[in-house]
Each structure stands twice: as C-alpha cells, then as structure tokens.
Design an enzyme around this catalytic site. Structure first.
Site, PDB file in Angstrom:
ATOM      1  N   GLU A   1       4.910  59.044  31.075  1.00 40.41           N
ATOM      2  CA  GLU A   1       6.292  59.480  31.299  1.00 40.41           C
ATOM      3  C   GLU A   1       7.149  59.352  30.045  1.00 40.41           C
ATOM      4  O   GLU A   1       8.047  60.144  29.812  1.00 40.41           O
ATOM      5  CB  GLU A   1       6.938  58.697  32.440  1.00 40.41           C
ATOM      6  CG  GLU A   1       6.428  59.051  33.824  1.00 40.41           C
ATOM      7  CD  GLU A   1       5.232  58.220  34.251  1.00 40.41           C
ATOM      8  OE1 GLU A   1       4.671  57.491  33.406  1.00 40.41           O
ATOM      9  OE2 GLU A   1       4.848  58.294  35.436  1.00 40.41           O
TER      10      GLU A   1
ATOM     11  N   PHE B   1       6.840  49.827  47.963  1.00 43.28           N
ATOM     12  CA  PHE B   1       5.888  50.169  46.921  1.00 43.28           C
ATOM     13  C   PHE B   1       6.519  51.175  45.948  1.00 43.28           C
ATOM     14  O   PHE B   1       7.074  52.183  46.359  1.00 43.28           O
ATOM     15  CB  PHE B   1       4.620  50.766  47.552  1.00 43.28           C
ATOM     16  CG  PHE B   1       3.602  51.187  46.543  1.00 43.28           C
ATOM     17  CD1 PHE B   1       2.977  50.237  45.740  1.00 43.28           C
ATOM     18  CD2 PHE B   1       3.283  52.523  46.356  1.00 43.28           C
ATOM     19  CE1 PHE B   1       2.041  50.626  44.787  1.00 43.28           C
ATOM     20  CE2 PHE B   1       2.348  52.909  45.409  1.00 43.28           C
ATOM     21  CZ  PHE B   1       1.731  51.960  44.619  1.00 43.28           C
ATOM     22  N   GLN B   2       6.435  50.872  44.672  1.00 42.82           N
ATOM     23  CA  GLN B   2       6.993  51.710  43.602  1.00 42.82           C
ATOM     24  C   GLN B   2       8.484  51.987  43.797  1.00 42.82           C
ATOM     25  O   GLN B   2       8.959  53.091  43.535  1.00 42.82           O
ATOM     26  CB  GLN B   2       6.201  53.020  43.473  1.00 42.82           C
ATOM     27  CG  GLN B   2       4.770  52.780  42.989  1.00 42.82           C
ATOM     28  CD  GLN B   2       4.068  54.041  42.552  1.00 42.82           C
ATOM     29  OE1 GLN B   2       4.338  55.119  43.049  1.00 42.82           O
ATOM     30  NE2 GLN B   2       3.131  53.904  41.613  1.00 42.82           N
TER      31      GLN B   2
ATOM     32  N   LYS C   1      13.173  60.217  48.716  1.00 49.65           N
ATOM     33  CA  LYS C   1      12.095  61.152  49.100  1.00 49.65           C
ATOM     34  C   LYS C   1      12.441  62.030  50.306  1.00 49.65           C
ATOM     35  O   LYS C   1      12.119  63.215  50.319  1.00 49.65           O
ATOM     36  CB  LYS C   1      10.796  60.372  49.362  1.00 49.65           C
ATOM     37  CG  LYS C   1       9.602  61.306  49.557  1.00 49.65           C
ATOM     38  CD  LYS C   1       8.274  60.577  49.651  1.00 49.65           C
ATOM     39  CE  LYS C   1       7.145  61.588  49.811  1.00 49.65           C
ATOM     40  NZ  LYS C   1       5.834  60.940  49.893  1.00 49.65           N
TER      41      LYS C   1
ATOM     42  N   MET D   1       7.956  49.298   6.977  1.00 53.30           N
ATOM     43  CA  MET D   1       9.361  48.974   6.763  1.00 53.30           C
ATOM     44  C   MET D   1       9.618  47.494   7.039  1.00 53.30           C
ATOM     45  O   MET D   1      10.387  46.842   6.323  1.00 53.30           O
ATOM     46  CB  MET D   1      10.247  49.851   7.658  1.00 53.30           C
ATOM     47  CG  MET D   1      11.728  49.687   7.412  1.00 53.30           C
ATOM     48  SD  MET D   1      12.196  50.120   5.730  1.00 53.30           S
ATOM     49  CE  MET D   1      12.671  51.832   5.918  1.00 53.30           C
TER      50      MET D   1
END
Lengths: 566, 182
Positions: A51, A113-114, A163, A480
């Site tokens: 993602e 969940f999630q 959802k 760096m």
C-alpha cells in the site's frame, strides 16, 4: 438511479475524470473491487506490491500530471500502510485522494479484525478526512474531497467508508464536475468559503512595486508554490523583467529553467554559494511559494538579515510562520506575478548580478582516479537521456547530487520528497509518473539504502511493462547520515554501513528486469544506452566511493553562509 | 514577547470529531489548554469553542491561521481581555459540620454573590459565576473550612459592544481562503 455504495464511489471517480487508481484490495474493500471489474477499459487499476507503494505512486502521478492522484486500500494494516505516503504528500502539498474501507458499522469500535481508526490516525497529515456511515452522503463526500484536495494549496484527503455503505444502495444522480459547486454539501461549503484563490490585494501589490523600485539588490526565491501553481512562465518573465537573480528551493525545481542565466541554483543546507551568499547580501528578498523550511532558512533570526523580506503565498497560515517578514501578499503565485508585471517598469541590476554571479552557482566535483564519481554518472545521464526526462529521487546524498546537477525545465519534472524526506518514496513515485506520463522517459535515481526499503515495487514495474530506468548510487552506506557522522559525530559510523545483500543485478533479473553493474563510467554509459532502447525496466547498480560528500554544506541551525565544506 | 493567557473563540460545525480536530492543533504544537468550553450556539448546527492558552501574540496569530484552515471551522477570533467579557461557572463543595461554619460560609457566599445550591448535614455546595480572580478569591476564603471538591466549566467569552465573531476584515478574507487550502 439506485445503486450500491461501491458503484456510487466509482461513478463519482468518473465524474472527476479519474482513469487511474493505485491500490491493493482486502476484506473490507471487496465490494468496491467487485464493482471495479465492470469498469475495465474505463478505470485502470494498478496493483502495487504494498500500500505504501500505491500511495507514493498516486503522489508521483499527481506531481507529474498536475491531476489528483487516487489510491485504494483496505482497513487496518492496509490503511496504516498509507500513512507515510500521505504524510509525504501533505508536506509537499501534493493533491491525492486516499480511499480506505473500514469494518461494517456493527463492528466499529470493537477492535474487530483489521479495524483501525484511520481518520484519527491521519488527522494531522491530511487537509481533511471523512468517515462515511451513510450511503446517501457518499457522493457528496467524494465530490467535496476532490474539491478540497485540488483547491488552493493542494494536499491529501482521505475518505474512510464503512463496509456496509459499499453494499447498501442509494439514489445516485450523475453530476458533471462543473456543477459540483452548485449542488449538495459542497454548495453549502462554497457559500461559506471561496474555493478559488483570492484576488491579491491591490494595495499590497502597489506596496511591493514600491519596494522593488527602491531596491538595488533584489533577489527572488522560487519555491514549491510556483511548481504547484504551474507559474513557471510568469516567474521567469517576472525575474527577467525586474532583472533579479533567482534562488531555487528543492521543491521549486522546474519553476525556472535550470539553465536560465538568472538562476543561482539551489538554496539552503546544500545550496550553491551564489544562492546562499546572495540571500545574505540582498536588500529585498521576494519569496514566491516558499515556506522558509529549516533546510532553507537554517537560522531564521539571521536569514536575509540585510533585506526586507516579502512573502507571496497562497496559504495565509504560512505568512510569518518560520521567518518574520516585512510584507506579504496572499494569493496564487501566477496571478500575483502577473499583476506585478503589469505595474512595474523594466529594471536593470547589472552591478548586483555581477556581485551575485561572482560565486559559483553549481558545485564542481573532482574526478577521482580509479573510481566512478556521482558527477560522472549524472553527466552521462544528462548527455544520453532526453532533456525532458522526469527524474524521481529518493532521499539522501544522491538526491542532492541529482538536483544540483540536473537542469529541470518544467514543473513536475522532478519528483522528490522534500518536506517529509521519505526514503523509499522514489520507485513508487516513478511508477506513478510513468503511468501518468507514458510518453516521457522516467529516470529513478536512488541510493542503496532507500532502494532496499521499497524495491518490492519492481514487481509492479515489471508487470505493467513500465520501462523505468533505476540508477542506484551504491556506496554501501547510508551516505548522508555517514556524511553527518563524518563531519559532526567524529567519524563514529554507528549503524550506517550497509555491507550486505542483496545483489541488485540478480534482484532485478529475479523480478524480470534488466540488471547491470557499473564500476566505471564506460560500463555505465553502455548499460544506460541499453536501458534507453529497452522496452522493459532496468536497474543499474553503480559503485561509488564510500566517502563521497555532498558539497557545499551548511550545518543545521547555522547562518546560511557558514559553510562547513565548500 | 512573554506568553500571556489568551482567549480564542472558534465557531465550528456541530459534528463528531470536530473537537478533536481543533484540540489536536494545540497539543501537536506543545500548548497546554488552560481552559476549554464547548456548546451549541443559537444555530444548533454550529458549536462555539472557547479555548484559553498561554501564548504570545505571534503564536496566537499562527494558531488562529491554522485553525482557520480546518474545513470544520467557520470563524476564529482572538478575544483580548480588555475588549471582552469572560465568565466561568465554579461549583465548590465545602465542609460545614457546625452551624457556625455554615453561617460563615453563607456570609462569604453572599458577599461574592454565589448561590447555595445544595446543603447536607456536613457540607454546603456553592455556585459562583465570575472570572478567575473572583474564583481564586473565594477559593482562598473557603480553603480554611475545607474544600471537598471544586469544578469549573471553563471560561466562556464574548466581545464587548456590538462586535461579533463574524465581522469582516481584510485579514479574515485571506484567512477564509486559507482555510480551504491547508
């Protein structure tokens, strides 16, 4: 017409002329992906490896095309994986709309969940975010989100859809984008606020004209606002009209041609001597679309200490935020510069220019016998690649070398994470740019550290046949950070040595791409020529010296002309 | 410039999540909120948040500008103490075991125009409206009886005279735009 939330969402994206989405599916966003099948040939979905890559790709797409980038992710980890990408877009004012789905209403707030409160998480890094609980509000919310993302100072907006909204149905009436402002919730918002840039105050313009007339040593800073406003022509014309040198910030690259005789190169921590010394000596500093970050105004108290500072910015909240200014104009850079041009006679400042350009505007790096230098690599790239090549960089030494060396000619030619300094940004951004501007050559410049962070997106590059050219400046260290350790931390190279795999050539080949290793410049040139002719992506692993430094350098918090190294 | 106690009045949408958007701007920049009061206005769709912080003028300007960039924020005004009336409600529960004590507390309450809103065998509860100096004064006097509990609503404030939070100024015009362009 009655339809599901998932279909309403996709119809609303069509209203916005969205034809490309970067994303990754998952449990809660399944209804949307199920509907997406019916949009084949209309909306192209680019499935990334992660993602974060999707978010950087949407950002790179937005920066390169000037359009709003869109990405999809599922709830929970899908959503939190976007966070670094959203913050990157936020700090660099890049317009993206992130669409996440969340668990269905009955499961909200139960550590399902999630499940994650993504609107809470992203509150400080979005212009605005929404959680949609009611399918009848979905269309209005999407329209508002896009309007906010692209208006004024652009930035990221997140819409979290629970959802059940994606399967519930509502009445949907198509509404062309031109009519969004006169309907629904957006209309109500517009009645409170004007989404267009305010007309710059005429009196403020006159005051600045007076200041310019009185000035003998005027100086301009071209910031990211010039790039976002696509005001490059206006800025160039204005600079020549008042005959003032132009220092360019990291985000301002492309706001004036890199080869323009008036540009003094980059300003700030790794700015050119000409830029930094000129800002210190000028008597009038006009900053256009520049927020005086701590990498530019390293020490705000002494920044442009002999000058009257004038800030031109579209965002009122940037005025006097980092540096106290003497005058300001709030408005779109393009419009302000046009108005200034109309009201000012031509000026000449030959003496001042001679003083400014007595100092180098670019850094010349010595060649080292027996090893390849970044300068050689970049010169070879400049000689072989088309001048309009889009360059995406990661963060660190290679970023500074590339920006010091290349001459960027138009807004959107350089994609770099300036404000947030996100390592791992560049490959995703390059993918977004190549998808959005397939006709351009896209060069991806990175370091071995940054590349390893998100090199999983090579899979995306291969699958979608995006012939991106990756050049790794491989010094085997976090260059760096090591440079700081070298100069400031008494050569304590704590945890910056990356003496480990993988073999980037084999890695590229494993992903089905061309892989080359170059240890001397002839090899590099050959590999690059092959890459330019190839229709698939190429990774060129370039060995450079471990102690090559970015020059010049001014320490953080130091006066802008106190160079640690030249 | 020395930080002083500053009052910011903010009109916002009366919606879920709006308070946290506003408040996090302060916490994110390291300001402690000295006082906070929230309630709906004459328009039920609009709430008014009154926030007090220790900050200098420049900091207040920056905070106001950033607040104005939030889509949920309608207007922001810094209310200067000399031009504003500020009040809060303080409830104080005081220990009062004996009749003498009770009488003395009632006298104090009368002087401060505080009302007695609850009484029991061993306690009295006072309600007082005022600014912080008045609350502090009565608190000092009641301390010797024993304060059992004290609660404040947080300061609310309005500008004196006919001025309101909505008046138009050039800066506000700029701010209104800035609000959309974060």
């Amino acid at each position: 017409m009655r339809m599901t939330g998932a279909k309403i969402l996709l119809e609303c994206l069509r209203e916005q002329q969205v034809d490309t989405i970067f994303g990754y599916p998952g449990g809660t966003i399944l209804n949307v992906y199920d509907e997406l099948v019916n949009y084949e040939g209309v909306i192209r979905h680019i499935l990334t490896a992660h993602e974060q890559g999707a978010c950087h790709a949407a950002d790179g797409y937005a920066r390169a095309t000037g359009k709003v980038g869109v990405c999809f992710a599922t709830s929970g980890p899908g959503a939190t994986n976007l966070v670094t990408g959203i913050a990157t877009a936020y700090l660099d004012s890049s317009p993206i709309v992130c669409i996440t789905c969340n668990v269905a209403a009955p499961y909200l707030g139960k550590d399902s969940f999630q499940e994650v409160d993504i609107t809470g998480v992203t509150m400080p890094i979005t212009k605005c975010n929404y959680q949609v609980h009611d399918v009848t509000h979905l269309a209005d919310t999407v329209r508002e989100a896009f309007a906010i993302a692209r208006s004024g100072r652009p930035g990221p907006v997140l819409i979290d859809i629970v959802k059940n909204v994606t399967w519930e149905t509502a009445e949907y009436t198509p509404l062309p984008r031109s009519e969004h402002a006169s309907a629904g919730k957006l209309h109500e918002l517009m009645s409170r606020w004007d989404f267009k840039a305010p007309e710059p105050d005429s009196g403020d313009i006159d005051i600045l004209c007076g200041m310019i007339r009185e000035s003998r040593k005027p100086m301009l800073i071209c910031g990211g606002g010039v790039v976002r406003s696509r005001a490059h022509r206006e800025l160039t014309a204005f600079a020549h009209h008042i005959d003032a040198p132009v220092a360019v910030t990291l985000m301002g690259a492309g706001g004036i041609r890199g080869t323009d005789p008036l540009t003094t190169g980059m300003i700030g921590m790794h700015g050119s001597q000409a830029s930094n010394i000129a800002v210190d000596n000028c008597d009038l500093l006009i900053a256009v679309g520049c927020r005086f970050s701590d990498r530019v105004a390293l020490k705000p108290d002494t920044f442009a200490q002999h000058a009257k500072i004038v800030q031109i910015d579209i965002d009122r909240a940037e005025i006097n935020k980092n540096v106290a200014t003497d005058h300001h104009i709030v408005g779109d850079a393009k419009r302000v510069l046009e108005l200034l041009m109309e009201r000012l006679p031509e000026q000449h400042h030959d003496e001042w220019k001679a003083e400014v350009f007595a100092h180098p505007t670019e850094t010349y790096y010595d060649e080292r016998p027996g090893c390849m230098t970044p300068g050689q690599i970049l010169s070879a790239i400049a000689a072989l690649c088309p001048q309009d090549t889009i360059v995406s960089t990661d963060v660190g030494q290679h970023q500074m070398w590339a920006i010091q060396h290349f001459h960027f000619d138009y807004p959107g030619q350089l994609l770099t994470s300036g404000g947030f300094g996100t390592m791992g940004f560049s490959l995703g951004a390059a993918i977004g740019a190549k998808v959005g501007r397939p006709e351009k050559c896209v060069l991806h410049v990175t370091g071995d550290g940054g590349f390893r962070m998100n090199c999983n997106e090579l899979a995306t590059e291969q699958y979608y046949k995006l012939p991106i050219i990756t050049v790794i400046f491989n010094n085997g260290v976090l260059g760096m950070v090591r440079q700081w350790q070298n100069l400031i931390y008494k050569q304590h190279y704590s945890q910056t040595t990356l003496d480990r795999g993988p073999d980037f050539v084999k890695l590229a080949e494993a992903y089905g791409l061309n892989g080359f290793r170059a240890t001397e410049i002839g090899q590099f040139e050959e590999a690059l020529k092959y890459a330019l002719a190839s229709d698939r992506g190429t990774v060129i692993d370039c060995a450079i010296d471990i102690d090559e430094m970015v020059r010049p350098m001014v320490g953080g918090g130091s006066h802008i002309t106190d160079f640690m190294i030249y | 410039m020395n930080p002083q106690r500053n009052t910011l009045a903010v009109l916002v949408d009366n919606e879920a999540g709006v308070l946290s958007r506003v408040v996090r701007l302060f916490s994110g920049k390291g300001y402690n909120i000295e006082s906070l009061a929230v309630g709906t206005t004459d328009d039920p769709a609009i709430s008014r948040i009154t926030i007090e912080v220790l900050a200098d003028d420049q900091q207040i300007n920056l905070l106001s500008n950033q607040l104005r960039k939030l889509i949920c924020v309608h207007s922001v005004k810094s209310l200067r103490p000399e031009h504003a009336i500020r009040r809060e409600l303080v409830l104080i529960k005081v220990l009062a075991d004996h009749a003498e004590q009770r009488n003395e507390i009632i006298q104090v309450a009368n002087i401060f125009r505080a009302s007695i809103i609850d009484v029991s065998k061993s306690s009295l509860t006072l309600a007082l409206i005022g600014d912080e100096s008045k609350a502090e004064a009565i608190q000092n006097l009641l301390a010797e009886f024993g304060i059992l509990e004290l609660v404040r609503t947080g300061m609310v404030a309005l500008e004196r005279g006919q001025y309101t939070i909505d008046e138009q100024t050039k800066e506000k015009g700029e701010f209104d735009y800035g609000k959309n362009v974060l």
